[in-house]
Write a protein that holds these residues in place. Structure first.
Motif, PDB file in Angstrom:
ATOM      1  N   PHE A 148      35.879  35.135  44.361  1.00 41.14           N
ATOM      2  CA  PHE A 148      36.722  34.535  43.328  1.00 41.14           C
ATOM      3  C   PHE A 148      36.911  33.045  43.569  1.00 41.14           C
ATOM      4  N   GLN A 149      36.986  32.640  44.835  1.00 45.13           N
ATOM      5  CA  GLN A 149      37.062  31.209  45.122  1.00 45.13           C
ATOM      6  C   GLN A 149      35.781  30.503  44.698  1.00 45.13           C
ATOM      7  N   ALA A 150      34.638  31.161  44.948  1.00 50.49           N
ATOM      8  CA  ALA A 150      33.358  30.557  44.570  1.00 50.49           C
ATOM      9  C   ALA A 150      33.203  30.460  43.060  1.00 50.49           C
ATOM     10  N   MET A 151      33.861  31.346  42.303  1.00 50.47           N
ATOM     11  CA  MET A 151      33.727  31.313  40.850  1.00 50.47           C
ATOM     12  C   MET A 151      34.808  30.474  40.181  1.00 50.47           C
ATOM     13  N   PHE A 152      36.067  30.669  40.603  1.00 51.80           N
ATOM     14  CA  PHE A 152      37.189  30.061  39.889  1.00 51.80           C
ATOM     15  C   PHE A 152      37.769  28.835  40.585  1.00 51.80           C
ATOM     16  N   GLY A 153      37.244  28.468  41.756  1.00 52.24           N
ATOM     17  CA  GLY A 153      37.748  27.290  42.437  1.00 52.24           C
ATOM     18  C   GLY A 153      37.455  26.016  41.661  1.00 52.24           C
ATOM     19  N   ARG A 154      38.103  24.941  42.072  1.00 53.97           N
ATOM     20  CA  ARG A 154      37.936  23.664  41.357  1.00 53.97           C
ATOM     21  C   ARG A 154      36.479  23.220  41.347  1.00 53.97           C
ATOM     22  N   THR A 155      35.736  23.535  42.401  1.00 52.84           N
ATOM     23  CA  THR A 155      34.307  23.211  42.449  1.00 52.84           C
ATOM     24  C   THR A 155      33.457  24.470  42.288  1.00 52.84           C
ATOM     25  N   GLY A 156      34.049  25.524  41.714  1.00 56.20           N
ATOM     26  CA  GLY A 156      33.351  26.787  41.560  1.00 56.20           C
ATOM     27  C   GLY A 156      32.403  26.808  40.383  1.00 56.20           C
ATOM     28  N   LEU A 167      33.786  20.056  29.373  1.00 52.53           N
ATOM     29  CA  LEU A 167      35.122  20.636  29.433  1.00 52.53           C
ATOM     30  C   LEU A 167      35.574  20.770  30.879  1.00 52.53           C
ATOM     31  N   GLY A 168      36.862  21.131  31.032  1.00 51.69           N
ATOM     32  CA  GLY A 168      37.383  21.398  32.354  1.00 51.69           C
ATOM     33  C   GLY A 168      37.744  20.127  33.100  1.00 51.69           C
ATOM     34  N   PRO A 169      38.069  20.270  34.384  1.00 49.01           N
ATOM     35  CA  PRO A 169      38.150  21.557  35.083  1.00 49.01           C
ATOM     36  C   PRO A 169      39.451  22.295  34.760  1.00 49.01           C
ATOM     37  N   ILE A 170      39.453  23.606  35.009  1.00 46.54           N
ATOM     38  CA  ILE A 170      40.652  24.402  34.825  1.00 46.54           C
ATOM     39  C   ILE A 170      41.068  24.983  36.164  1.00 46.54           C
ATOM     40  N   GLU A 171      42.366  25.157  36.327  1.00 46.40           N
ATOM     41  CA  GLU A 171      42.911  25.696  37.569  1.00 46.40           C
ATOM     42  C   GLU A 171      43.259  27.169  37.362  1.00 46.40           C
ATOM     43  N   VAL A 172      42.537  28.040  38.021  1.00 49.13           N
ATOM     44  CA  VAL A 172      42.776  29.479  37.897  1.00 49.13           C
ATOM     45  C   VAL A 172      43.346  30.055  39.181  1.00 49.13           C
ATOM     46  N   LEU A 173      42.870  29.550  40.310  1.00 50.92           N
ATOM     47  CA  LEU A 173      43.342  30.068  41.586  1.00 50.92           C
ATOM     48  C   LEU A 173      44.826  29.780  41.776  1.00 50.92           C
ATOM     49  N   TYR A 174      45.439  30.585  42.617  1.00 52.58           N
ATOM     50  CA  TYR A 174      46.850  30.440  42.972  1.00 52.58           C
ATOM     51  C   TYR A 174      47.764  30.614  41.760  1.00 52.58           C
ATOM     52  N   THR A 175      47.349  31.505  40.862  1.00 53.17           N
ATOM     53  CA  THR A 175      48.161  31.865  39.711  1.00 53.17           C
ATOM     54  C   THR A 175      48.224  33.391  39.627  1.00 53.17           C
ATOM     55  N   ALA A 178      45.051  35.156  38.271  1.00 50.80           N
ATOM     56  CA  ALA A 178      43.971  35.299  39.252  1.00 50.80           C
ATOM     57  C   ALA A 178      44.165  36.554  40.086  1.00 50.80           C
ATOM     58  N   ILE A 179      45.401  36.822  40.496  1.00 48.10           N
ATOM     59  CA  ILE A 179      45.683  38.026  41.277  1.00 48.10           C
ATOM     60  C   ILE A 179      45.419  39.280  40.451  1.00 48.10           C
ATOM     61  N   VAL A 180      45.892  39.268  39.186  1.00 50.90           N
ATOM     62  CA  VAL A 180      45.733  40.439  38.322  1.00 50.90           C
ATOM     63  C   VAL A 180      44.255  40.730  38.071  1.00 50.90           C
ATOM     64  N   SER A 247      48.408  45.465  48.221  1.00 50.43           N
ATOM     65  CA  SER A 247      47.321  44.503  48.402  1.00 50.43           C
ATOM     66  C   SER A 247      47.744  43.375  49.329  1.00 50.43           C
ATOM     67  N   PHE A 248      46.822  42.977  50.204  1.00 49.10           N
ATOM     68  CA  PHE A 248      47.142  41.923  51.168  1.00 49.10           C
ATOM     69  C   PHE A 248      46.184  40.736  51.114  1.00 49.10           C
ATOM     70  N   PRO A 249      44.898  40.881  51.470  1.00 50.88           N
ATOM     71  CA  PRO A 249      44.026  39.698  51.511  1.00 50.88           C
ATOM     72  C   PRO A 249      43.868  39.019  50.156  1.00 50.88           C
ATOM     73  N   ILE A 250      43.838  39.804  49.071  1.00 53.00           N
ATOM     74  CA  ILE A 250      43.671  39.214  47.742  1.00 53.00           C
ATOM     75  C   ILE A 250      44.832  38.284  47.424  1.00 53.00           C
ATOM     76  N   VAL A 251      46.053  38.775  47.619  1.00 52.54           N
ATOM     77  CA  VAL A 251      47.230  37.958  47.310  1.00 52.54           C
ATOM     78  C   VAL A 251      47.330  36.785  48.271  1.00 52.54           C
ATOM     79  N   LEU A 252      47.011  37.013  49.533  1.00 54.44           N
ATOM     80  CA  LEU A 252      47.076  35.951  50.529  1.00 54.44           C
ATOM     81  C   LEU A 252      46.131  34.812  50.188  1.00 54.44           C
ATOM     82  N   ALA A 253      44.926  35.160  49.740  1.00 52.75           N
ATOM     83  CA  ALA A 253      43.914  34.134  49.483  1.00 52.75           C
ATOM     84  C   ALA A 253      44.048  33.503  48.103  1.00 52.75           C
ATOM     85  N   LEU A 254      44.496  34.273  47.106  1.00 57.60           N
ATOM     86  CA  LEU A 254      44.483  33.787  45.724  1.00 57.60           C
ATOM     87  C   LEU A 254      45.863  33.509  45.155  1.00 57.60           C
ATOM     88  N   GLY A 255      46.913  33.914  45.884  1.00 57.94           N
ATOM     89  CA  GLY A 255      48.249  33.785  45.332  1.00 57.94           C
ATOM     90  C   GLY A 255      48.972  32.514  45.696  1.00 57.94           C
TER      91      GLY A 255
END
Length: 597
Positions: A148-156, A167-175, A178-180, A247-255
């Motif tokens: 998800f970081q590789a796809m939705f990151g600022r340089t993804g 267009l862009g960039p858009i911020e998806v991570l840490y929202t 993204a977790i859902v 859930s743990f790693p997903i929220v930790l990394a993307l939340g």
């Protein structure tokens, strides 16, 4: 159901061995962690009370535990103000439940159409696609986070494609979205898997009867098909909620810091050695998740039934009449394929593309060469990728040897019948609803550090501790596959074999085992893949390079910037993990297909 499939000696011995493994590897270590929530010097449950009285954890509900008399007045005042939602703060537990509910709904919305396509249409590669539907569910969480970081990151990849069209960039991570979406990536295949089987089991004759009596296609679907699907759909939704709640790693990394859940906060408390507060959180989380799991098992027991004698509806060709526009369902299938492709294939393709793309956008194999260099390195602390792959495969084989017999024994307990069978199954399936962090911490504090037994200090470390933790995490998935098949066996079939002179053992081998072979192999595939992808407890139990696994190696490479600022090393290792996991699961699942009736 009686015991046509278990020998009078084999079953009691197997049950005793299963209980022994669970007591030593699960109940005792987890109990030690949870007992830390008891303060013998002061209030017996002081850490739990501190959590319940803290608005940070339970929000406005803390009034129930600090000043119960103020609750009615507070509710009345809130209603008098027009019941504004913004005035209600739900705290850490409330937010965790909220994101889990959204994730479960998203999983249903994404997984249900997939079940329809697989159950109602026939097309080239359908069986392989069916096998692959569950791969996202068993992928390591840290791998999904990197994808998800590789796809939705600022340089993804997504922002790179948007930049092409200006267009862009858009911020998806840490929202929260993204977790859902990440949780839906995990749990939607679970919904698909559950509901596809139920949809395929709908008796075509019942639908034909309803249509013959004048029911429209919509009403026939509502009155005949929906009641058949609802139990499996509700079961899958409840499981998706439980898994998202824990859930743990997903929220930790993307939340990020603002979107922490109970599991992430529990990990933070363990990291800061605030074990008493962590124990209080662990107790409350375990009570909630175990309660939900018990409800799931009770509900499931009421809807497990044999599908023998049913005439399933024939699948239609997905491509037949494709050029006609008279059937809007084909357009809906196409639209769903696009959405599913973005959600499921997007992170995976982004992972693969990032692994062969340099910072300047040019193709490169430098990241894979970096992994090979790590394999040849003798530096202290270096994780050799091939060693991690070997460890993961060997640990998974060891997990199979332990988890499959345990899962079958628990299934026998569940299908024996009686008032206590559901409660017994819930207790024996408790690892499914207990945090992997709690299990790993408990094993670390007990078996790894050593336990005094009759004057001797018993320690279990290295590969043995890892396999034990993996087996405890994996065997409930064997049970979930085998129990419906065992419950659906007609006692008369086994009785007929016995009446013809077959011994208990021969009836077991020639009648019962063939009837449960396919779900048993499917359960083994789950156990194998879950062992390969398990991270939470493994990262605590792995000792040096000798017992590191692929997910642990991937986690180490996530923060590695030895050859640049990109995710390159992590995505290269992630690509290897993805290939091994997918290949292993598909091979085992296809082998199991030989036993399909």
């Amino acid at each position: 159901m009686r015991w046509p499939s278990s020998d009078r000696i084999v079953f009691p011995v197997g049950l005793l061995a299963t209980l022994l493994v669970l007591v030593v590897v699960f109940y005792y270590p987890v109990g030690r962690v949870l007992l830390a929530a008891i303060d013998p010097a002061g209030s017996p449950l002081a850490p739990i009370g501190d959590v319940l009285a803290d608005p940070f954890y339970v929000g406005v509900a803390h009034h129930v535990f600090t000043n119960p008399a103020s609750v009615p007045a507070g509710v009345l005042a809130w209603l008098a103000d027009g019941a504004p939602l913004g005035a209600f703060e739900f705290g850490l537990f409330g937010f965790t439940a909220y994101q889990a509910a959204l994730s479960a709904l998203a999983s249903v919305a994404l997984g249900l159409p997939g079940a329809y396509v697989l159950a109602r249409y026939d097309f080239w590669g359908r069986r392989t696609l069916t096998s692959l539907t569950i791969v996202p569910f068993v992928l390591p969480s840290i791998l999904v986070a990197v994808g998800f970081q590789a796809m939705f990151g600022r340089t993804g990849l997504l922002n790179d494609l948007l930049a092409v069209v200006g267009l862009g960039p858009i911020e998806v991570l840490y929202t929260l979205p993204a977790i859902v979406i990440a949780h839906a990536f995990y749990n939607a295949p679970l919904v698909t898997r559950f509901v596809t089987g139920a949809w395929e089991g709908v008796d075509a004759r019942e639908i034909e009867s309803a249509r013959a009596m004048g029911a429209t296609p919509v009403r026939a679907f509502r009155d005949v098909v929906v009641p058949k699907l609802l139990p499996s759909l509700l079961s899958a939704t409840l499981l998706a909620f439980v898994f998202s709640f824990m859930s743990f790693p997903i929220v930790l990394a993307l939340g990020g810091l603002e979107l922490q859940t109970v599991e992430v906060w529990l990990y933070a408390k363990v990291q800061s050695l605030e074990l008493e507060a962590a124990a209080g959180l662990a107790v409350l989380e375990s009570i909630l998740s175990l309660g939900l799991m018990y409800l799931y098992l009770r509900y499931e027991s009421g809807q497990i039934a044999s599908r023998s004698g049913r005439l399933s509806r024939a699948r239609r060709s997905l491509l037949a009449g494709w050029r006609t526009v008279s059937d809007p369902r084909r357009l809906a299938v196409l639209a769903y394929g696009v959405v599913a492709g973005v959600v499921f294939l997007g992170p995976v393709l982004s992972l693969l593309i990032e692994s062969i793309t340099g910072p300047d956008g040019a193709l490169t194999m430098a990241y894979y060469e970096f992994l090979l260099a790590r394999q040849a390195s003798t530096a202290v602390g270096t994780i050799a990728p091939l060693t991690a792959i070997r460890n993961s495969l060997l640990f998974a084989l060891g997990t199979l040897a332990v988890a499959v017999p345990m899962g079958v024994i628990v299934s026998l307990v569940a299908t024996r019948g009686g008032r206590g069978s559901r409660l017994a199954e819930a207790l024996l399936s408790a690892p499914l609803a207990v945090s992997g962090i709690v299990v790993g911490l408990g094993l670390l504090e007990t078996l790894v550090f050593g336990v005094e037994v009759f004057g001797y200090r018993l320690t279990v470390t290295g590969w043995l501790a890892v396999v034990a933790a993996h087996a405890v995490a994996a065997y409930p998935f064997v049970t979930r596959n085998v129990t419906p098949a065992l419950a659906g066996i007609d006692d008369r079939v086994v009785d007929a074999a016995r009446s013809l002179g077959a011994s208990r053992l021969r009836a077991l081998l020639t009648v019962t085992v063939p009837l449960i072979a396919a779900p048993l192999v499917a359960g083994a595939a789950f156990a194998f893949a879950i062992s390969i992808g398990e991270f939470d407890s493994t990262v605590l139990l792995a000792e040096g390079g000798a017992s590191h696994t692929m997910p642990v190696a991937l986690e180490r490479y996530v923060g590695n910037r030895s050859i640049g600022p990109s995710l390159g090393p992590a995505t290269a290792m992630g690509s290897v993990v993805l290939a091994v996991t997918a290949a292993s699961f598909v091979v085992i699942d296809r082998v199991g297909g030989r036993y399909d009736g």
